[in-house]
Design a protein around this motif. Structure first.
Motif: not given
Length: 905
Positions: A484, A489-490, A492, A768, A770
């Motif tokens: 990560l 930016k993540n 997921i 993140s 998600i």
């Protein structure tokens, strides 16, 4: 060599003991009393062998008594070599050889394999553990009734020896001292062997001795056979009455047991009928030793090949990868070899022993019987296969509650079998044994050739498994594979196969800590999926509305597998090709390239996308880190036992298949119905998720698509943290406490919550986005749906997937949302605000959720394997299996049946 000997000689006897125990336990509902049933069953089955032993012993005693005076005189007068020469001459004149004296020991010799089988089966039987009987606290341990100092005194072995001695005294009354010494020595030997054994095993052997005592008493009666029949007839009559009155059996089991008892009651008539058949119908076979021997050997060898090779190879060849890499047996050929050796012992070795022990009348009946059994097995296996749905690698039919056929099919099957009986009688009556043997030999060769062809497919499949495993980097070493970004930016995507939406709120209410870990998330409660199985339900999650079943079918010019792969690849490609400095990783993408173990070679052309397979990759390491949690070999142990039983199932008449299958237990004494390894193979990846994650992304931004299948296996875990445990003492306090599906999902959610906490601790939670989503659900309970007749057909709980979303910088207590959603909204919600005007790289079409405006076109079709589709390009859904769903999915009025033609208007 020892394993080979055990598999072909001892293993068949352990199956008889296990079957007798399971049946007795179902009948008596008492573990201790079931051991009495086992002993009775084994004693009755071995009675013919002991009758042969008694006959041989009697012959030996008479010969010894006749020769004794002259032998004594020779030994008195002559010594040394001269004595040996004269004794040898005397024995030769009387057609006797000293080795024949071993006949008197046959009764002892046949006890050895049965004792070994009982010791193997009962010493560690899970069903005996922690069960008591009268003064015995635990049938899985020595009785240890009292102690003298530090020495535990076990009463049962002593009682067993006393009974043994009494039985021996009755049996050897009037016999020479040598025979008495042999019996008493054997009694002392068993007390030494069994003194510290589990009390359940000692009870079994004690009952054997009691039945032996009864048998010896019968032998002393004037008409032992008649007396024995009267006792058995009374017992059978009582058993039939009890079976009719009890509610412990289903109808098929009752019928089967009553049939067995009726056979005992009618045994005199049956014996007369068999004698008539031998003397009138099978006389040519009775008088031709060579012909009946050849017929018996050919048919028994053919049954061995069918049960031990053909059916197992056909099963494994249908999906070799699925049966590869199981526990300590990577090559599925092990299970084929193991089943063949078991079949060799059960269908050839032991029947041959019985065949050659008896004379022409029994041999004739065995030859004709095996001719019928082989003919019937071939017909049942290939002409009455039936469609029971998907068979898991644990040999369970996952989609049907029972394997019962219709009355019409059963009657047809019985009629065919009756015709086979008449045909077998006719060919023997007409003296066609030789042509039948030739046909039988040809059948045997054909079965072997078919097996070799399937074995070739199995070996090719295993090579493919090795290739897929190597390309997936399945090394088992726990190290970071997901990288990560701390600064960028993540995005997921957490794909939890079969995770249920209606379980989420009870889980969060049960655990405030878990609820806190999911801070910033929104639970979309009103979410629907497009099918109740992964093969059709997963593509919309990855690829959006272009990959819903109806839309996939519109592109009928392209193979389904290509469209499936497109869906899996779409988001990683968009982020890495249309996004700003993104790298990507994909793990365990369901059915990639339509392979049971995802074929991640589809990612090869895209160097910016890393791919992995985590399922089962960390199982061995998990067991090392969690000693004592469970049985590492539960899957392989189940296959080693049940594959032979599955062959019996396939070759049996339709009316008996429900009885043999026994709800998937195949009459096993191991009451653990769930596949521990299957769950832990996926759970381990969730448990190690923190160790698999670091924050060393080589690019500014990172996209991760992580799939986990643990929720798909229902398994009990230890609350409140929902972790695997050898002994479950707490099932939690939610409204779904005790539901294994809830428990297995709770384990996944708790591990996921710990991972989210890990992200927070490392400062990558806020940056993140998600999404936690599933392809389908499985609940069939009424709550929270407004149940009515329509919903009874639809089972809406199967189409209610988890859908939880947390955007960048979101925080605060978890919220709920009742807007109408589908899991095909996943790409749109993940791409929003990051890649404007994103397009599908395979079709060039924009990625959005506009097709949801008219609701979701869901199919309730029960298609879940690639070979279920009669077309390679479209999902072959029945016309009345389409429903248009919109608004509140919990009300049946919002599920409107619709044909594909109507949807196109």
């Amino acid at each position: 060599m020892g394993v080979f000997f055990f598999t072909i000689v001892i293993y068949p006897l352990t199956q008889i003991i296990e079957l007798a125990f399971t049946f007795s336990n179902k009948l008596l509902k008492n573990t201790g009393f079931s051991l009495v049933g086992v002993s009775l069953a084994v004693s009755l089955l071995t009675l013919p062998l002991y009758a042969v032993a008694e006959h041989w012993q009697e012959i030996e005693r008479n010969i010894q008594a006749k020769m004794k005076p002259q032998v004594d005189r020779i030994k008195k007068v002559f010594k040394g070599d001269e004595q040996y020469m004269i004794l040898s001459t005397y024995y030769r004149q009387n057609h006797y050889h000293p080795i024949m004296s071993l006949r008197s020991a046959f009764g002892i010799l046949i006890q050895i394999p049965f004792f070994t089988a009982a010791y193997t089966c009962l010493s560690h039987m899970p069903a005996l553990q922690n069960h008591h009987l009268f003064f015995i606290a635990d049938l899985g341990k020595p009785d240890a009734l009292f102690s003298i100092g530090s020495f535990s005194v076990n009463i049962l072995p002593i009682l067993m020896t006393v009974i043994n001695c009494i039985s021996g005294a009755i049996y050897t009354k009037g016999l020479p001292l040598k025979d008495k010494f042999q019996v008493y020595l054997l009694a002392l030997l068993f007390v030494v062997l069994l003194y510290n054994s589990p009390s359940g095993l000692v009870i079994y052997w004690t009952m054997n001795n009691i039945f032996s005592l009864v048998k010896n008493i019968f032998y002393k009666l004037k008409n032992p056979i008649k007396s024995f029949y009267i006792v058995c007839a009374i017992g059978s009559a009582v058993a039939i009455i009890f079976t009719l009155l009890t509610k412990r059996f289903n109808l098929e089991q009752k019928g089967f047991f009553i049939f067995l008892c009726a056979l005992i009651l009618c045994s005199p008539v049956i014996v007369k009928a068999l004698n008539f058949a031998v003397d009138k119908l099978f006389i040519s076979l009775r008088d031709n030793k060579k012909q009946r021997t050849v017929l018996f050997l050919v048919t028994s060898a053919s049954i061995t090949a069918l049960i031990g090779l053909v059916i197992p190879t056909l099963l494994i060849a249908s999906s070799p990868i699925e049966f590869s890499g199981i526990d300590n047996y990577p090559n599925p050929m092990f299970f084929i070899r193991n089943t063949f050796w078991q079949s060799l012992g059960l269908c050839l070795l032991w029947p041959s022993l019985i065949f050659f022990l008896f004379k022409e009348r029994i041999q004739t009946l065995l030859s004709v019987g095996f001719l019928f059994l082989f003919s019937a097995a071939i017909v049942n296996a290939f002409l009455f296969q039936e469609k029971y749905g998907y068979l898991s690698r644990m040999l369970l039919f996952t989609e049907v509650p029972s394997v019962q056929s219709s009355a019409a099919r059963i009657l047809t099957n019985l009629s065919v079998l009756a015709a086979i009986v008449l045909a077998c009688i006719a060919v023997i009556k007409l003296r066609l044994e030789k042509p039948v043997c030739i046909i039988g030999t040809f059948s045997l060769v054909s079965l072997m050739l078919l097996s070799f062809i399937q074995i070739g497919k199995v070996k090719a499949g295993y090579k493919e498994y090795l290739r897929v495993s190597a390309e997936g980097g399945i090394s088992g070493k726990v190290k970071p594979i997901f990288h990560l970004s701390k600064t960028g930016k993540n995005v997921i995507l957490i794909f939890l196969d079969r995770a249920q939406n209606n379980f989420v709120e009870p889980m969060l209410e049960e655990s405030p800590k878990l609820k806190e870990q999911f801070s910033g998330f929104t639970l979309y409660k009103n979410t629907v999926s497009f099918n109740s199985h992964t093969l059709i339900g997963a593509p919309p999650v990855h690829g959006g509305y272009e990959y819903t079943p109806a839309e996939i079918n519109k592109r009928a010019d392209k193979p389904l597998v290509e469209k499936h792969n497109e869906a899996i690849l779409m988001l990683p490609r968009i982020f890495t090709e249309q996004g700003d400095n993104f790298s990507a990783a994909s793990s365990d993408a369901s059915w990639a390239n339509y392979s049971w173990i995802p074929d991640i070679s589809i990612f090869k052309p895209y160097p910016k996308i890393e791919s992995f397979v985590t399922e089962n990759a960390y199982l061995a390491q998990w067991y090392k880190d969690h000693q004592g949690v469970g049985n590492f070999t539960i899957t392989s142990d189940t296959l080693k036992r049940n594959m032979l039983w599955y062959s019996f199932f396939r070759t049996s008449p339709l009316i008996l298949r429900h009885v043999i299958y026994e709800s998937g237990s195949y009459w096993s004494t191991n009451t653990q119905n769930e596949d521990l390894n299957k769950y832990l193979g996926n759970y381990a990846a969730m448990d190690y998720l923190k160790d698999l994650t670091d924050f060393s992304s080589k690019t500014e931004n990172y996209f991760l698509s992580f799939t986990n299948n643990a929720c798909h296996t229902s398994f009990a875990l230890q609350a409140p943290d929902y972790v695997p445990s050898a002994k479950i003492t707490d099932r939690g306090n939610s409204e779904y406490a005790g539901d294994n599906s809830y428990s297995s999902m709770a384990g996944v959610m708790h591990r996921l919550g710990e991972w989210l906490e890990y992200l927070k601790q490392n400062g990558v939670y806020e940056n993140s986005r998600i999404l936690i989503v599933s392809d389908h659900s499985c609940s069939s309970k009424e709550k929270p749906y407004k149940w009515d007749e329509k919903f009874s057909r639809i089972s809406p709980g199967k189409y209610h997937p988890i859908f939880m979303f947390k955007d960048f910088n979101e925080s605060g207590e978890l919220k709920t949302n009742n807007d109408f959603m589908t899991n095909a909204d996943s790409p749109t919600i993940l791409l929003s605000g990051i890649i404007e005007n994103a397009v599908n790289p395979f079709t060039g079409n924009p990625v959005n959720s506009k097709l949801k405006e008219d609701g979701a076109l869901v199919t309730i079709s029960n298609l879940y394997m690639p070979h279920h589709f009669s077309s390679k390009n479209i999902f072959t859904v029945k016309p009345d299996d389409w429903y248009r769903v919109s608004d509140n999915i919990f009300e049946s009025k919002n599920w409107k049946q619709e044909t594909m033609e109507e949807s196109k208007k």
